[in-house]
Motif scaffolding. Structure first.
Motif, PDB file in Angstrom:
ATOM      1  N   TRP A  97       9.629   5.079   5.449  1.00 10.17           N
ATOM      2  CA  TRP A  97      10.801   4.361   4.952  1.00 10.17           C
ATOM      3  C   TRP A  97      11.816   4.105   6.058  1.00 10.17           C
ATOM      4  N   ARG A 111       0.819  -1.220   0.000  1.00  5.71           N
ATOM      5  CA  ARG A 111       0.000   0.000   0.000  1.00  5.71           C
ATOM      6  C   ARG A 111       0.850   1.265   0.000  1.00  5.71           C
ATOM      7  N   LYS A 112       2.013   1.226   0.614  1.00  4.13           N
ATOM      8  CA  LYS A 112       2.836   2.427   0.783  1.00  4.13           C
ATOM      9  C   LYS A 112       3.938   2.562  -0.271  1.00  4.13           C
ATOM     10  N   GLN A 113       3.954   1.705  -1.270  1.00  3.67           N
ATOM     11  CA  GLN A 113       5.059   1.719  -2.216  1.00  3.67           C
ATOM     12  C   GLN A 113       5.202   3.045  -2.950  1.00  3.67           C
ATOM     13  N   SER A 114       4.148   3.838  -2.981  1.00  4.60           N
ATOM     14  CA  SER A 114       4.244   5.132  -3.650  1.00  4.60           C
ATOM     15  C   SER A 114       4.404   6.281  -2.653  1.00  4.60           C
ATOM     16  N   ALA A 115       4.788   5.968  -1.423  1.00  2.00           N
ATOM     17  CA  ALA A 115       4.992   7.006  -0.410  1.00  2.00           C
ATOM     18  C   ALA A 115       6.172   7.890  -0.804  1.00  2.00           C
ATOM     19  N   SER A 116       6.105   9.115  -0.391  1.00  4.36           N
ATOM     20  CA  SER A 116       7.176  10.073  -0.674  1.00  4.36           C
ATOM     21  C   SER A 116       8.508   9.559  -0.149  1.00  4.36           C
ATOM     22  N   GLU A 117       9.553   9.894  -0.856  1.00  6.49           N
ATOM     23  CA  GLU A 117      10.883   9.484  -0.401  1.00  6.49           C
ATOM     24  C   GLU A 117      11.259  10.138   0.925  1.00  6.49           C
TER      25      GLU A 117
END
Length: 84
Positions: A44, A33-39
């Motif tokens: 992370w 679900r979080k793979q597109s979270a901001s860097e």
């Protein structure tokens, strides 16, 4: 019907290896679900520390001493936004 015996179901449910398996499964699902979270996301940092810290997190959780706390707070005039 009332009974004098304590209800131990919760303590039995969160025993060592079962909690670790549950936590690992939870993390795997959340990563999808979080793979597109901001860097720049705090997410992370948590993921990268997971392998090293998971035993400590689970032991604290089972001992009842783990405390959830906000990851970040933003204060505005008359309002505070808390990120968990």
């Amino acid at each position: 019907m009332a009974t004098d015996k304590p209800d131990n179901r919760k303590s039995k449910h969160w025993q060592g290896s079962r909690l670790l398996m549950f936590a690992d499964t939870w993390l795997q699902r959340l990563r999808v679900r979080k793979q597109s979270a901001s860097e720049h996301s705090h997410w992370w940092d948590f993921v990268f520390r997971w392998r090293r810290e998971k035993m400590s997190y689970c032991q604290d959780f089972m001992a009842g001493v783990y405390r959830f706390s906000p990851m970040q707070r933003f204060a505005f005039a008359g309002e505070t936004i808390t990120i968990w």
